[in-house]
Design a protein around this motif. Structure first.
Motif, PDB file in Angstrom:
ATOM      1  N   PRO A   1       1.002  -1.092   0.020  1.00 47.01           N
ATOM      2  CA  PRO A   1      -0.050   0.134   0.231  1.00 47.01           C
ATOM      3  C   PRO A   1       1.044   1.056   0.048  1.00 47.01           C
ATOM      4  O   PRO A   1       2.059   1.279   0.634  1.00 47.01           O
ATOM      5  N   LEU A   2       0.309   2.214  -0.537  1.00 45.01           N
ATOM      6  CA  LEU A   2       0.899   3.508  -0.670  1.00 45.01           C
ATOM      7  C   LEU A   2       0.608   4.433   0.570  1.00 45.01           C
ATOM      8  O   LEU A   2      -0.640   4.267   1.148  1.00 45.01           O
TER       9      LEU A   2
ATOM     10  N   ILE B   1       3.681   4.311 -22.481  1.00 44.13           N
ATOM     11  CA  ILE B   1       3.919   5.267 -21.235  1.00 44.13           C
ATOM     12  C   ILE B   1       4.119   4.570 -20.132  1.00 44.13           C
ATOM     13  O   ILE B   1       3.158   3.507 -20.047  1.00 44.13           O
ATOM     14  N   GLY B   2       4.770   4.829 -19.328  1.00 43.01           N
ATOM     15  CA  GLY B   2       5.055   4.301 -17.928  1.00 43.01           C
ATOM     16  C   GLY B   2       4.324   5.119 -16.715  1.00 43.01           C
ATOM     17  O   GLY B   2       4.484   6.540 -16.805  1.00 43.01           O
ATOM     18  N   VAL B   3       3.601   4.903 -15.872  1.00 35.70           N
ATOM     19  CA  VAL B   3       3.429   5.500 -14.599  1.00 35.70           C
ATOM     20  C   VAL B   3       3.655   4.602 -13.478  1.00 35.70           C
ATOM     21  O   VAL B   3       3.323   3.327 -13.338  1.00 35.70           O
ATOM     22  N   GLU B   4       4.350   5.258 -12.664  1.00 33.39           N
ATOM     23  CA  GLU B   4       4.833   4.673 -11.370  1.00 33.39           C
ATOM     24  C   GLU B   4       4.615   5.417 -10.130  1.00 33.39           C
ATOM     25  O   GLU B   4       4.687   6.664 -10.079  1.00 33.39           O
ATOM     26  N   ALA B   5       4.546   4.895  -9.248  1.00 31.28           N
ATOM     27  CA  ALA B   5       4.261   5.378  -7.681  1.00 31.28           C
ATOM     28  C   ALA B   5       4.709   4.825  -6.534  1.00 31.28           C
ATOM     29  O   ALA B   5       4.652   3.640  -6.649  1.00 31.28           O
ATOM     30  N   ILE B   6       5.731   5.355  -5.897  1.00 34.00           N
ATOM     31  CA  ILE B   6       6.411   4.783  -4.907  1.00 34.00           C
ATOM     32  C   ILE B   6       6.688   5.871  -3.745  1.00 34.00           C
ATOM     33  O   ILE B   6       6.302   7.093  -3.901  1.00 34.00           O
TER      34      ILE B   6
END
Length: 143
Positions: A17-18, A49-54
């Motif tokens: 989870p973020l 297209i890349g989407v990343e959330a960290i």
């Protein structure tokens, strides 16, 4: 969809989870939509297209990237400025700069940062947004 017409798949990679971030969902959707539209417009047919959330430190970092048309160092200096400057020719960049200037103001209003990295023209780019993690950690709006 533009992504289907240009054969640009959008690959999403998110840590789960973020942590919770306190944002105005409508405004952050506006920011992300502007960045995705830019990537769709400037991405090359058959690319991706890349989407990343960290989570990084005390922030959540969202990156949106593509491998198509990138930005020159001169364009990067002015990319988040809405008005034209002497060093950057007007034209198709004007609409992009207006959208990015608005995105910058929205992200800054949330206590965050926004930027773009590019290795140069035709080398693609990566937009990034950093938003602080909520100290409350209440289960409200999450990016």
């Amino acid at each position: 969809l533009v992504s289907e017409m240009k054969e640009l798949p959008i690959e999403v990679n998110m840590e789960t989870p973020l942590p919770v971030v306190m944002v105005d969902p409508a405004r952050m959707v506006q920011v992300v939509s502007n960045l995705l539209r830019s990537c769709l417009k400037h991405g090359t047919r058959g690319g991706k297209i890349g989407v990343e959330a960290i989570e990084k430190g005390m922030t959540v970092v969202l990156k949106i990237s593509h491998g198509g048309q990138g930005f020159t160092p001169e364009q990067l200096k002015e990319i988040f400025v809405a008005n034209k400057t002497n060093g950057v020719p007007s034209g198709s960049m004007d609409g992009l700069r207006i959208g990015l200037a608005i995105a910058r103001e929205i992200v800054h209003a949330h206590g965050g940062e926004i930027g773009v990295d590019s290795r140069g023209a035709e080398q693609g780019n990566t937009f990034w947004i950093k938003v602080p993690i909520s100290k409350l950690q209440a289960p409200s709006e999450v990016i």
